[in-house]
Write a protein that holds these residues in place. Structure first.
Motif, PDB file in Angstrom:
ATOM      1  N   ASN A 103      -8.525 124.504  48.155  1.00 55.40           N
ATOM      2  CA  ASN A 103      -8.504 123.397  47.208  1.00 55.40           C
ATOM      3  C   ASN A 103      -7.244 122.595  47.470  1.00 55.40           C
ATOM      4  O   ASN A 103      -6.423 122.958  48.315  1.00 55.40           O
ATOM      5  CB  ASN A 103      -8.600 123.901  45.761  1.00 55.40           C
ATOM      6  N   SER A 104      -7.094 121.510  46.755  1.00 50.50           N
ATOM      7  CA  SER A 104      -5.948 120.633  47.021  1.00 50.50           C
ATOM      8  C   SER A 104      -4.630 121.338  46.718  1.00 50.50           C
ATOM      9  O   SER A 104      -3.629 121.102  47.395  1.00 50.50           O
ATOM     10  CB  SER A 104      -6.068 119.341  46.224  1.00 50.50           C
ATOM     11  N   GLU A 105      -4.602 122.229  45.731  1.00 47.41           N
ATOM     12  CA  GLU A 105      -3.379 122.959  45.394  1.00 47.41           C
ATOM     13  C   GLU A 105      -2.944 123.849  46.564  1.00 47.41           C
ATOM     14  O   GLU A 105      -1.781 123.851  46.950  1.00 47.41           O
ATOM     15  CB  GLU A 105      -3.591 123.800  44.136  1.00 47.41           C
ATOM     16  N   ILE A 106      -3.883 124.596  47.124  1.00 44.56           N
ATOM     17  CA  ILE A 106      -3.553 125.472  48.252  1.00 44.56           C
ATOM     18  C   ILE A 106      -3.109 124.631  49.454  1.00 44.56           C
ATOM     19  O   ILE A 106      -2.129 124.963  50.122  1.00 44.56           O
ATOM     20  CB  ILE A 106      -4.746 126.376  48.619  1.00 44.56           C
ATOM     21  N   ALA A 107      -3.819 123.546  49.717  1.00 37.53           N
ATOM     22  CA  ALA A 107      -3.445 122.669  50.838  1.00 37.53           C
ATOM     23  C   ALA A 107      -2.033 122.124  50.639  1.00 37.53           C
ATOM     24  O   ALA A 107      -1.233 122.085  51.584  1.00 37.53           O
ATOM     25  CB  ALA A 107      -4.447 121.529  50.971  1.00 37.53           C
ATOM     26  N   ASN A 108      -1.707 121.711  49.440  1.00 36.42           N
ATOM     27  CA  ASN A 108      -0.355 121.200  49.159  1.00 36.42           C
ATOM     28  C   ASN A 108       0.697 122.285  49.341  1.00 36.42           C
ATOM     29  O   ASN A 108       1.804 122.017  49.815  1.00 36.42           O
ATOM     30  CB  ASN A 108      -0.286 120.604  47.757  1.00 36.42           C
ATOM     31  N   GLN A 109       0.357 123.530  48.969  1.00 35.51           N
ATOM     32  CA  GLN A 109       1.299 124.635  49.156  1.00 35.51           C
ATOM     33  C   GLN A 109       1.525 124.898  50.645  1.00 35.51           C
ATOM     34  O   GLN A 109       2.650 125.180  51.073  1.00 35.51           O
ATOM     35  CB  GLN A 109       0.804 125.904  48.443  1.00 35.51           C
ATOM     36  N   LEU A 110       0.472 124.785  51.436  1.00 38.65           N
ATOM     37  CA  LEU A 110       0.622 124.948  52.893  1.00 38.65           C
ATOM     38  C   LEU A 110       1.511 123.850  53.478  1.00 38.65           C
ATOM     39  O   LEU A 110       2.317 124.102  54.380  1.00 38.65           O
ATOM     40  CB  LEU A 110      -0.744 124.935  53.581  1.00 38.65           C
ATOM     41  N   ILE A 111       1.366 122.638  52.979  1.00 41.80           N
ATOM     42  CA  ILE A 111       2.202 121.529  53.448  1.00 41.80           C
ATOM     43  C   ILE A 111       3.670 121.768  53.073  1.00 41.80           C
ATOM     44  O   ILE A 111       4.575 121.530  53.883  1.00 41.80           O
ATOM     45  CB  ILE A 111       1.671 120.180  52.908  1.00 41.80           C
ATOM     46  N   LYS A 112       3.918 122.300  51.873  1.00 45.81           N
ATOM     47  CA  LYS A 112       5.297 122.652  51.483  1.00 45.81           C
ATOM     48  C   LYS A 112       5.859 123.717  52.419  1.00 45.81           C
ATOM     49  O   LYS A 112       7.024 123.638  52.844  1.00 45.81           O
ATOM     50  CB  LYS A 112       5.324 123.177  50.043  1.00 45.81           C
ATOM     51  N   LEU A 113       5.039 124.693  52.726  1.00 49.73           N
ATOM     52  CA  LEU A 113       5.454 125.754  53.634  1.00 49.73           C
ATOM     53  C   LEU A 113       5.787 125.177  55.003  1.00 49.73           C
ATOM     54  O   LEU A 113       6.829 125.479  55.590  1.00 49.73           O
ATOM     55  CB  LEU A 113       4.333 126.797  53.726  1.00 49.73           C
ATOM     56  N   LYS A 114       4.930 124.308  55.494  1.00 47.12           N
ATOM     57  CA  LYS A 114       5.149 123.660  56.794  1.00 47.12           C
ATOM     58  C   LYS A 114       6.440 122.851  56.788  1.00 47.12           C
ATOM     59  O   LYS A 114       7.243 122.908  57.720  1.00 47.12           O
ATOM     60  CB  LYS A 114       3.955 122.757  57.128  1.00 47.12           C
ATOM     61  N   ASN A 115       6.666 122.082  55.716  1.00 42.07           N
ATOM     62  CA  ASN A 115       7.881 121.263  55.628  1.00 42.07           C
ATOM     63  C   ASN A 115       9.135 122.127  55.648  1.00 42.07           C
ATOM     64  O   ASN A 115      10.120 121.787  56.313  1.00 42.07           O
ATOM     65  CB  ASN A 115       7.857 120.383  54.380  1.00 42.07           C
ATOM     66  N   SER A 116       9.127 123.224  54.934  1.00 38.92           N
ATOM     67  CA  SER A 116      10.288 124.121  54.905  1.00 38.92           C
ATOM     68  C   SER A 116      10.595 124.663  56.289  1.00 38.92           C
ATOM     69  O   SER A 116      11.754 124.724  56.700  1.00 38.92           O
ATOM     70  CB  SER A 116      10.035 125.293  53.943  1.00 38.92           C
ATOM     71  N   ILE A 117       9.548 125.053  57.001  1.00 39.51           N
ATOM     72  CA  ILE A 117       9.723 125.570  58.359  1.00 39.51           C
ATOM     73  C   ILE A 117      10.273 124.471  59.268  1.00 39.51           C
ATOM     74  O   ILE A 117      11.207 124.691  60.047  1.00 39.51           O
ATOM     75  CB  ILE A 117       8.379 126.120  58.893  1.00 39.51           C
TER      76      ILE A 117
END
Length: 163
Positions: A103-117
């Motif tokens: 869902n959009s929430e999970i996708a947004n969390q993955l994007i946050k994870l990617k940005n941190s990395i």
């Protein structure tokens, strides 16, 4: 009953009170035992969930199982960033094979994870996108353009080694 056809209300009240107390204590003991069991399972899951391992020189892997909420993704981010700090990391593979729906929430969390990395100087790579997740991302019009994606960990690792 002391005599035939006589009802002893005091005795019945005492017996009823006894069984009420006994059943309440049994229920409370069961709830406490169940609560302790659940707490133990949560602690065990916290220890085991989203382990971050170095699978090759400079390559970390984390496997995400279940739903991602903001609290959980923050714990994962902390683990990954700690490892990136400790090791010379060039890439982090985030395997989502075990995420069945998106869902959009999970996708947004993955994007946050990617940005941190990314901010730590490493590349985030997603592996394990299944057809349900791909269709759902498309339906939600969510793009992961900035992230490389691969069908499985093997393909992701092969692409990293070719860099």
């Amino acid at each position: 009953l002391k005599e035939k056809d006589k009802f002893d209300f005091i005795l019945v009240a005492k017996i009823t009170s006894f069984f009420d107390t006994l059943s309440s204590r049994l229920i409370i003991a069961h709830i406490n035992k169940t609560t302790d069991l659940v707490k133990g399972m949560e602690e065990e899951l916290e220890i085991r969930e989203s382990a971050v391992s170095e699978i090759s020189d400079g390559v970390l892997l984390t496997v995400i199982v279940g739903l991602l909420d903001s609290d959980r993704v923050m714990k994962i981010i902390d683990k990954i960033l700690d490892k990136i700090e400790q090791l010379e990391t060039k890439a982090v593979i985030i395997d989502i094979t075990h995420i069945e729906d998106m869902n959009s929430e999970i996708a947004n969390q993955l994007i946050k994870l990617k940005n941190s990395i990314h901010f730590m100087g490493a590349e985030a790579i997603i592996s394990g996108i299944n057809k349900n997740v791909a269709k759902r991302l498309t339906h939600l019009q969510i793009t992961l353009d900035e992230m490389k994606t691969f069908r499985n960990i093997k393909d992701a690792l092969k692409a990293i080694n070719e860099l």
